[in-house]
Motif scaffolding. Structure first.
Motif, PDB file in Angstrom:
ATOM      1  N   GLU A 144       0.854  -1.197   0.000  1.00 49.72           N
ATOM      2  CA  GLU A 144       0.000   0.000   0.000  1.00 49.72           C
ATOM      3  C   GLU A 144       0.883   1.239   0.000  1.00 49.72           C
ATOM      4  OE1 GLU A 144      -3.922  -1.552   2.316  1.00 49.72           O
ATOM      5  OE2 GLU A 144      -2.482  -0.317   3.452  1.00 49.72           O
ATOM      6  N   GLY A 145       0.504   2.223  -0.819  1.00 47.37           N
ATOM      7  CA  GLY A 145       1.265   3.475  -0.838  1.00 47.37           C
ATOM      8  C   GLY A 145       2.560   3.395  -1.630  1.00 47.37           C
ATOM      9  N   SER A 146       2.778   2.296  -2.334  1.00 46.16           N
ATOM     10  CA  SER A 146       3.994   2.148  -3.140  1.00 46.16           C
ATOM     11  C   SER A 146       4.026   3.193  -4.243  1.00 46.16           C
ATOM     12  CB  SER A 146       4.017   0.755  -3.767  1.00 46.16           C
ATOM     13  OG  SER A 146       4.952   0.694  -4.819  1.00 46.16           O
ATOM     14  N   GLU A 147       5.244   3.580  -4.615  1.00 45.65           N
ATOM     15  CA  GLU A 147       5.352   4.530  -5.748  1.00 45.65           C
ATOM     16  C   GLU A 147       5.093   3.825  -7.072  1.00 45.65           C
ATOM     17  OE1 GLU A 147      10.178   4.464  -6.512  1.00 45.65           O
ATOM     18  OE2 GLU A 147       9.313   6.002  -5.163  1.00 45.65           O
ATOM     19  N   ILE A 148       5.050   2.499  -7.047  1.00 48.39           N
ATOM     20  CA  ILE A 148       4.712   1.757  -8.276  1.00 48.39           C
ATOM     21  C   ILE A 148       3.201   1.823  -8.474  1.00 48.39           C
ATOM     22  CG2 ILE A 148       4.764  -0.500  -9.414  1.00 48.39           C
ATOM     23  CD1 ILE A 148       7.170  -1.198  -7.550  1.00 48.39           C
ATOM     24  N   GLN A 149       2.794   2.509  -9.536  1.00 47.03           N
ATOM     25  CA  GLN A 149       1.362   2.653  -9.811  1.00 47.03           C
ATOM     26  C   GLN A 149       0.971   2.099 -11.170  1.00 47.03           C
ATOM     27  OE1 GLN A 149      -1.052   3.660  -7.714  1.00 47.03           O
ATOM     28  NE2 GLN A 149       0.528   3.720  -6.154  1.00 47.03           N
ATOM     29  N   THR A 150       1.966   1.955 -12.045  1.00 46.98           N
ATOM     30  CA  THR A 150       1.707   1.437 -13.390  1.00 46.98           C
ATOM     31  C   THR A 150       2.741   0.347 -13.700  1.00 46.98           C
ATOM     32  OG1 THR A 150       3.264   2.948 -14.451  1.00 46.98           O
ATOM     33  CG2 THR A 150       1.000   3.750 -14.179  1.00 46.98           C
ATOM     34  N   ILE A 151       2.526  -0.370 -14.779  1.00 46.79           N
ATOM     35  CA  ILE A 151       3.472  -1.407 -15.202  1.00 46.79           C
ATOM     36  C   ILE A 151       4.845  -0.773 -15.484  1.00 46.79           C
ATOM     37  CG2 ILE A 151       3.938  -3.200 -16.930  1.00 46.79           C
ATOM     38  CD1 ILE A 151       1.463  -3.747 -15.105  1.00 46.79           C
TER      39      ILE A 151
END
Ligand code: ARG
Length: 269
Positions: A144-151
């Motif tokens: 949760e809250g990771s900077e990874i939001q897209t592939i």
């Protein structure tokens, strides 16, 4: 005439012998005449009636196959059971590493593989696949809250996968071997993510949902990484078994049994 009489005499003698045996032995010794019509219809034409078919799987992939106490259960197990039932065959399950399933089939140590296995070109050169019975989606799990939001955000990050799966193959191709960490089980990859040892896990969506529900603080990205088809694998050229499996899959689809099996293991969101 004489021959027939001898056969009859033998049958009578056998029946007499069997009469002395336990009732269960009598039942198994005389299936043909005691089969109901429905049973005969279901199992009658099958070349596999009375045989034991060995299914290779990797029971680390809920809800398709997983351990429930000492038992291996799941969607694939129920499907395989239903297929074997239609053929009048017994099912035996061997639980092995995911990337051993194809070699095991090739070596005749298993009759078929059912493991939420994705049909890929490379695998098609090693085994024959049945008609597909489910679609799968490769998903990305992050904290949760990771900077990874897209592939795209996965680039340069450390990605955990189950060894030998399509998640492993695609991630290695797209993001480089050095950025992929392989684990024997999907659950091990998820544990590493929980412990902050890796940045993301790529795994099939249904197991992803199970793992996220079992661990606090994880989410699945909304964008799917890849869409795929699951099928049952048999040894190359084993058309007899493949045809029988396909016929069963078709009838399980038509009767609604396939949907019922899935519904039993997947609770609607
Ligand atoms: N669908 C993916 C693949 O075919 C993952 C399957 C993993 N299955 C398992 N039982 N562990 O590579």
């Amino acid at each position: 005439m004489k021959k027939n009489f001898a056969a009859l005499a033998l049958a009578v003698a056998m029946a007499a012998t069997l009469a002395g045996c336990s009732s269960s032995a009598t039942e198994t010794e005389a299936p043909e005449t005691e089969n109901t019509e429905a049973e005969a219809e279901a199992a009658g034409d099958s070349a596999f009636a009375g045989q034991t078919l060995i299914m290779a799987t990797n029971a680390e992939f809920p809800p398709y196959e997983y351990h429930d106490g000492n038992e291996i259960v799941g969607i694939d197990v129920d499907i395989a059971r239903a297929i074997c039932e239609e053929m009048g065959a017994e099912l035996e399950i061997t639980d092995i590493a995911f990337d051993s399933i194809i070699p095991e089939i090739q070596a005749d140590k298993a009759d078929f593989g059912a493991a939420g296995m994705t049909v890929t070109e490379d695998r098609q050169s090693q085994v024959d696949f049945s008609d597909t019975y489910a679609t799968g989606v490769q998903s990305v799990i992050v904290p949760e809250g990771s900077e990874i939001q897209t592939i795209e955000d996965l680039s340069g990050k450390l990605i955990g996968v189950q060894q030998g799966t399509t998640g492993d193959i695609y991630a290695s191709d797209d993001f480089g071997d050095e950025n992929v960490q392989r684990f024997p089980k999907g659950a091990d990859a998820v544990q590493a993510l929980v412990n902050g040892k890796i940045d993301a896990v790529i795994i099939d969506n249904k197991p992803a949902q199970v793992f996220v529900s079992e661990n606090e603080g994880l989410v699945i990205l909304e964008t799917a990484y890849a869409e795929e088809e699951y099928a049952i694998a048999v040894k190359k050229g084993n058309t007899e078994l493949l045809d029988a499996i396909n016929a069963s899959i078709a009838s399980l689809k038509e009767s609604g049994t396939l949907d019922e099996i899935v519904a039993k293991y997947v609770t609607a969101e």
